[in-house]
Scaffold this motif. Sequence first.
Motif, short mmCIF file in Angstrom:
data_model
loop_
_atom_site.label_atom_id
_atom_site.label_comp_id
_atom_site.label_asym_id
_atom_site.label_seq_id
_atom_site.Cartn_x
_atom_site.Cartn_y
_atom_site.Cartn_z
N VAL B 249 0.83 -1.20 0.00
CA VAL B 249 0.00 0.00 0.00
C VAL B 249 0.87 1.26 0.00
O VAL B 249 0.61 2.20 -0.76
CB VAL B 249 -0.95 -0.01 1.22
CG1 VAL B 249 -1.74 1.28 1.29
CG2 VAL B 249 -1.87 -1.21 1.15
N ARG B 252 2.42 1.68 -3.44
CA ARG B 252 1.41 2.10 -4.42
C ARG B 252 1.11 3.59 -4.24
O ARG B 252 1.03 4.34 -5.22
CB ARG B 252 0.14 1.28 -4.22
CG ARG B 252 -0.88 1.54 -5.30
CD ARG B 252 -2.19 0.91 -4.99
NE ARG B 252 -2.79 1.52 -3.83
CZ ARG B 252 -3.78 0.98 -3.14
NH1 ARG B 252 -4.25 -0.19 -3.48
NH2 ARG B 252 -4.29 1.60 -2.09
N ASP B 253 0.95 3.99 -2.99
CA ASP B 253 0.63 5.41 -2.75
C ASP B 253 1.77 6.31 -3.21
O ASP B 253 1.54 7.38 -3.75
CB ASP B 253 0.34 5.63 -1.26
CG ASP B 253 -1.00 5.03 -0.88
OD1 ASP B 253 -1.73 4.59 -1.80
OD2 ASP B 253 -1.33 5.00 0.32
N GLN B 254 2.99 5.82 -2.98
CA GLN B 254 4.14 6.62 -3.40
C GLN B 254 4.14 6.79 -4.93
O GLN B 254 4.38 7.89 -5.44
CB GLN B 254 5.42 5.91 -2.94
CG GLN B 254 6.67 6.75 -3.12
CD GLN B 254 7.93 5.97 -2.77
OE1 GLN B 254 7.85 4.85 -2.23
NE2 GLN B 254 9.08 6.55 -3.04
N LEU B 256 1.54 6.54 -6.93
CA LEU B 256 0.41 7.40 -7.31
C LEU B 256 0.74 8.87 -7.08
O LEU B 256 0.38 9.73 -7.88
CB LEU B 256 -0.83 7.01 -6.51
CG LEU B 256 -1.52 5.72 -6.96
CD1 LEU B 256 -2.64 5.35 -6.00
CD2 LEU B 256 -2.06 5.86 -8.37
N GLU B 257 1.44 9.12 -6.01
CA GLU B 257 1.82 10.50 -5.72
C GLU B 257 2.79 11.02 -6.79
O GLU B 257 2.66 12.13 -7.28
CB GLU B 257 2.46 10.57 -4.33
CG GLU B 257 2.41 11.96 -3.73
CD GLU B 257 2.96 11.98 -2.31
OE1 GLU B 257 3.21 10.88 -1.76
OE2 GLU B 257 3.15 13.08 -1.80
N HIS B 263 -3.50 12.62 -3.44
CA HIS B 263 -3.13 11.63 -2.44
C HIS B 263 -3.56 12.07 -1.06
O HIS B 263 -3.07 13.03 -0.52
CB HIS B 263 -1.61 11.45 -2.49
CG HIS B 263 -1.11 10.51 -1.46
ND1 HIS B 263 -0.02 10.77 -0.67
CD2 HIS B 263 -1.56 9.30 -1.08
CE1 HIS B 263 0.17 9.75 0.15
NE2 HIS B 263 -0.75 8.86 -0.08
N ALA B 266 -2.31 9.09 5.31
CA ALA B 266 -2.14 7.66 5.53
C ALA B 266 -3.38 6.87 5.92
O ALA B 266 -3.43 5.67 5.68
CB ALA B 266 -1.06 7.44 6.58
N ARG B 268 -6.04 6.48 4.68
CA ARG B 268 -6.84 6.01 3.56
C ARG B 268 -6.94 4.50 3.57
O ARG B 268 -6.02 3.79 3.94
CB ARG B 268 -6.20 6.45 2.24
CG ARG B 268 -7.20 6.56 1.13
CD ARG B 268 -6.52 7.13 -0.05
NE ARG B 268 -5.56 6.13 -0.56
CZ ARG B 268 -5.26 6.02 -1.85
NH1 ARG B 268 -5.80 6.84 -2.71
NH2 ARG B 268 -4.40 5.12 -2.25
N ALA B 274 -6.67 1.41 -8.02
CA ALA B 274 -5.84 2.55 -8.39
C ALA B 274 -5.95 2.84 -9.86
O ALA B 274 -5.83 1.95 -10.67
CB ALA B 274 -4.40 2.26 -8.02
#
Lengths: 286, 278
Positions: B249, B252-254, B256-257, B263, B266, B268, B274
């Motif tokens: 996770v 993935r967030d990194q 996406l950012e 974004h 945290a 979330r 995604a």
Amino acid sequence: MSIDALSGTARSTARDAAPAAPSRLATALRGTGHALGRSLDWRPWASFGALLLLWFAAHHFGWVERKYLPSPLDVVHRLVVEVTQGTILFDLKETLRRNLAGLVIGVAAGLALGGLLGLSGRLGKIVGPTVLAQRQTALFAWVPLLSMWFGGADPGKIAFIAVAAFQPMVVNTWRGISLVPATYRELSDVLLFSRWTYFRLVAVPSALPMIFTGLHGALIYAWLATVGSELFLNIAPGLGGRLNEGSQLFEIDLLFLAIALFGLVGLAYNTLAERAEALLVRWHAR
Amino acid sequence: MTAPLASAPALAARHPALDIRNVNKTFLVQGRPIEALAGITLTVEAGAFVSVVGASGCGKSTLLRLILGLDRDYSGEIRLDDRLVDGPGADRAIVFQEHRLLPWLTVEANVGAALLHSGLDKPARRRAVAEHLELVGLEAFAKAYPAQLSGGMAQRVAIARALANRPRFLLLDEPLGALDALTRLRLQEELKRIVASEGATAILVTHDVDEAVYLGHRIVVLHPRPGRIAAVLNVPEVARRDRSSPQFVALRDQVLELLGVVHAPAERGVGAGAETTA
């Protein structure tokens, strides 16, 4: 028609459901449905029947002077006489022989040149416009020239039929092969296909529907040219010769018989082409 | 960067399997030059699985075309095992987004087409086809035609075709992009297993960030117009194994950012689908 549409839906459902066997079955069903639908369909016969009735009536009630319009029975009678005592079967055979000879030559030449034009872009640019211009020439404009070159006997007739078959063949083959989707060409590059492999596995199958369109056209044009060659060039055994004979000797029943035979053969060719196309291009109905 | 190489034994030569140096690619669009790729430099070790993510129009597919050798009009160098790319070769194979099977050939003939110019004799080719159809679980469909297959099955045939010649490099151009979500998940699993078992070096272009994280040893994030590398991230083994691990996770967030997708902090939820913005 409705059977057709129904099996069409069955087919697409089967495809979505993925397993191969039902889909194959659906394809088979579609085939039989098609044939069934054709034999049961009364509509084409209705207009044919109506025409026949009209013909009978016109003859019977004398709407048209009888010397210009025989009774359908006269034509049937003439057919029987011709078959038992006359030469019509031989004439038919001669006409078909000429037609097939010209057709084979024209189709082969059209396939060869069309294939070359399609494969080589440069050749297509150089020779293509001439081929297209040639196509714009009305077919019958060739008759005097060809009769000078090849004479009015069989060679001249066959040459004319070949030219007629050649035209749709070359254009459609050329177009079909040069219109192979770029994605398939890219794939062929990636798979390191040789020119020959590309031609055999990609270009020809991909062009097949268009080649069949060309073949269909070639059959029709060649048949037209066969009639024309027999009418306008030297008299020789053949259906066209019998047409001339019928009109000159005022044998109206013979004239009608010859026309009917021309129509029947044309119809047979057309049906044959459609069936062959449906068989060979099965995969194309994706 | 060394961790993902564990599966690939250290080669005698220290050259990376794929070496892209300062590649620039410009297209002419209506007479005006458009920069598609700018200063791409990337090395990939043998046996690695690299995911390339980016919004559409960032030159991902262009990069694959250059590696394939389909387009040689660029500046910079692309080397495969220290040899400059000068056209398509048997060492590379690709799976396109559409399966691109030839509809008039059976499944086995489609896979066999990749081996026609491999130098193998007929029995060897037949064996290779059978093996690879088994690998993708479609041996029962050898005689079927592409039109009789579902999208996922057709794409599996395309994967078998790409692998049939045992390429050193497997290029994947959004191979699962056109499939439904469930099929895609299943095929991601299979792709990972197959690529590992074949020992190929894989480059996957995708816009699905989950897919990139789940399949790749490394993730290359591209920024568009012109396409350039924004970041190269290593994927922890845990993230590659478990889609709900915190590592997955977080990574993935990194990504996406980096892709500029909004974004939230945290707290979330985990497991949300995604999608990048175009």
